[in-house]
Structure formats: C-alpha cells, structure tokens
Design a protein around this motif. Structure first.
Motif, mmCIF file in Angstrom:
data_model
loop_
_atom_site.group_PDB
_atom_site.id
_atom_site.type_symbol
_atom_site.label_atom_id
_atom_site.label_comp_id
_atom_site.label_asym_id
_atom_site.label_seq_id
_atom_site.Cartn_x
_atom_site.Cartn_y
_atom_site.Cartn_z
ATOM 1 N N UNK A 17 108.892 -28.708 45.747
ATOM 2 C CA UNK A 17 108.004 -28.520 46.906
ATOM 3 C C UNK A 17 106.552 -28.800 46.526
ATOM 4 N N UNK A 18 106.141 -28.287 45.380
ATOM 5 C CA UNK A 18 104.767 -28.480 44.921
ATOM 6 C C UNK A 18 104.476 -29.962 44.704
ATOM 7 N N UNK A 19 105.397 -30.663 44.073
ATOM 8 C CA UNK A 19 105.198 -32.091 43.813
ATOM 9 C C UNK A 19 105.049 -32.862 45.122
ATOM 10 N N UNK A 20 105.895 -32.575 46.096
ATOM 11 C CA UNK A 20 105.801 -33.259 47.390
ATOM 12 C C UNK A 20 104.453 -33.026 48.053
ATOM 13 N N UNK A 21 104.002 -31.775 48.021
ATOM 14 C CA UNK A 21 102.707 -31.457 48.641
ATOM 15 C C UNK A 21 101.567 -32.152 47.917
ATOM 16 N N UNK A 22 101.633 -32.176 46.589
ATOM 17 C CA UNK A 22 100.552 -32.803 45.832
ATOM 18 C C UNK A 22 100.567 -34.319 45.985
ATOM 19 N N UNK A 23 101.749 -34.895 46.112
ATOM 20 C CA UNK A 23 101.843 -36.345 46.286
ATOM 21 C C UNK A 23 101.308 -36.797 47.638
ATOM 22 N N UNK A 24 101.231 -35.890 48.591
ATOM 23 C CA UNK A 24 100.721 -36.261 49.907
ATOM 24 C C UNK A 24 99.262 -36.700 49.832
ATOM 25 N N UNK A 25 98.540 -36.173 48.852
ATOM 26 C CA UNK A 25 97.155 -36.566 48.664
ATOM 27 C C UNK A 25 96.197 -35.976 49.681
ATOM 28 N N UNK A 26 96.662 -35.073 50.530
ATOM 29 C CA UNK A 26 95.805 -34.533 51.584
ATOM 30 C C UNK A 26 95.397 -33.082 51.350
ATOM 31 N N UNK A 27 95.580 -32.585 50.135
ATOM 32 C CA UNK A 27 95.238 -31.196 49.843
ATOM 33 C C UNK A 27 93.785 -31.067 49.419
ATOM 34 N N UNK A 28 93.144 -29.983 49.825
ATOM 35 C CA UNK A 28 91.815 -29.705 49.295
ATOM 36 C C UNK A 28 91.911 -29.463 47.783
ATOM 37 N N UNK A 29 90.849 -29.735 47.080
ATOM 38 C CA UNK A 29 90.852 -29.630 45.617
ATOM 39 C C UNK A 29 91.296 -28.256 45.134
ATOM 40 N N UNK A 30 90.783 -27.194 45.720
ATOM 41 C CA UNK A 30 91.147 -25.841 45.277
ATOM 42 C C UNK A 30 92.636 -25.579 45.415
ATOM 43 N N UNK A 31 93.208 -26.015 46.527
ATOM 44 C CA UNK A 31 94.647 -25.809 46.735
ATOM 45 C C UNK A 31 95.461 -26.658 45.757
ATOM 46 N N UNK A 32 95.017 -27.882 45.516
ATOM 47 C CA UNK A 32 95.708 -28.749 44.565
ATOM 48 C C UNK A 32 95.684 -28.142 43.161
ATOM 49 N N UNK A 33 94.546 -27.599 42.761
ATOM 50 C CA UNK A 33 94.442 -26.961 41.444
ATOM 51 C C UNK A 33 95.343 -25.732 41.356
ATOM 52 N N UNK A 34 95.372 -24.951 42.417
ATOM 53 C CA UNK A 34 96.219 -23.770 42.446
ATOM 54 C C UNK A 34 97.696 -24.150 42.328
ATOM 55 N N UNK A 35 98.098 -25.170 43.075
ATOM 56 C CA UNK A 35 99.486 -25.633 43.015
ATOM 57 C C UNK A 35 99.808 -26.215 41.645
ATOM 58 N N UNK A 36 98.845 -26.915 41.054
ATOM 59 C CA UNK A 36 99.055 -27.466 39.720
ATOM 60 C C UNK A 36 99.304 -26.351 38.713
ATOM 61 N N UNK A 37 98.494 -25.292 38.793
ATOM 62 C CA UNK A 37 98.676 -24.157 37.886
ATOM 63 C C UNK A 37 100.030 -23.482 38.102
ATOM 64 N N UNK A 38 100.418 -23.317 39.353
ATOM 65 C CA UNK A 38 101.728 -22.722 39.639
ATOM 66 C C UNK A 38 102.842 -23.607 39.085
ATOM 67 N N UNK A 39 102.703 -24.909 39.281
ATOM 68 C CA UNK A 39 103.704 -25.845 38.775
ATOM 69 C C UNK A 39 103.816 -25.807 37.265
ATOM 70 N N UNK A 40 102.677 -25.717 36.577
ATOM 71 C CA UNK A 40 102.694 -25.640 35.114
ATOM 72 C C UNK A 40 103.435 -24.381 34.657
ATOM 73 N N UNK A 41 103.220 -23.272 35.351
ATOM 74 C CA UNK A 41 103.937 -22.042 35.027
ATOM 75 C C UNK A 41 105.427 -22.173 35.264
ATOM 76 N N UNK A 42 105.795 -22.865 36.328
ATOM 77 C CA UNK A 42 107.218 -23.069 36.628
ATOM 78 C C UNK A 42 107.883 -23.961 35.580
ATOM 79 N N UNK A 43 107.153 -24.955 35.087
ATOM 80 C CA UNK A 43 107.691 -25.815 34.024
ATOM 81 C C UNK A 43 107.942 -24.980 32.767
ATOM 82 N N UNK A 44 106.987 -24.118 32.422
ATOM 83 C CA UNK A 44 107.169 -23.242 31.260
ATOM 84 C C UNK A 44 108.372 -22.319 31.446
ATOM 85 N N UNK A 45 108.488 -21.741 32.636
ATOM 86 C CA UNK A 45 109.614 -20.865 32.927
ATOM 87 C C UNK A 45 110.933 -21.622 32.823
#
Length: 77
Positions: A17-45
């Motif tokens: 879900x995070x990848x799809x949202x980020x690939x859309x390219x329409x996210x504000x920078x803060x939201x994109x950074x937040x999703x990136x951090x969440x995604x990095x945590x999910x990869x570690x998990x």
C-alpha cells in the motif's frame, strides 16, 4: 496495529500500500517521508520474521523413522 504484532503477510500488504501511494507522486513531502519511515520499519520487521522462520526450519530435522524432531542448533550446521 503495532508493528511488532503484525504478521509477515500484514507487513507485506501494508508495504505494498505504501509503495503504491508513494509511486503516485502526489503526496506532500511530510507524508511521503512519514510513509518512507513506516515502510523502512516494515522491511526490518519482515526481515526479522523471515530470519526467525528460517532459524526454526533449520532447527527441525527428521528422525530415521521419518518423524520431525527439534535438533540442537549451532551456526556451523
């Protein structure tokens, strides 16, 4: 849901879900950074869950009679 309590499948689903949202390219920078951090945590998990599963499989063996048994684990095999 806390990240530690997610199953591997849930983590992968959320990561998709995070990848799809980020690939859309329409996210504000803060939201994109937040999703990136969440995604990095999910990869570690996900990596930890896979490593744990691999260790469990490596510890299992089969007796001469064909039944599974837990074997003592050492990293040298």
């Amino acid at each position: 849901m806390q990240e530690q309590s997610k199953s591997f499948e849930q983590a992968v689903g959320r990561l998709e879900e995070i990848v799809k949202r980020m690939e859309s390219g329409s996210l504000p920078l803060e939201e994109a950074l937040s999703l990136f951090q969440e995604g990095a945590g999910l990869v570690q998990l996900g990596t930890k869950l896979l490593d744990d599963a691999e260790l469990q499989v490596a510890k299992l063996g089969v007796t001469a009679g064909g039944t599974p048994e837990e074997m003592e684990w050492n990293e040298n095999g």
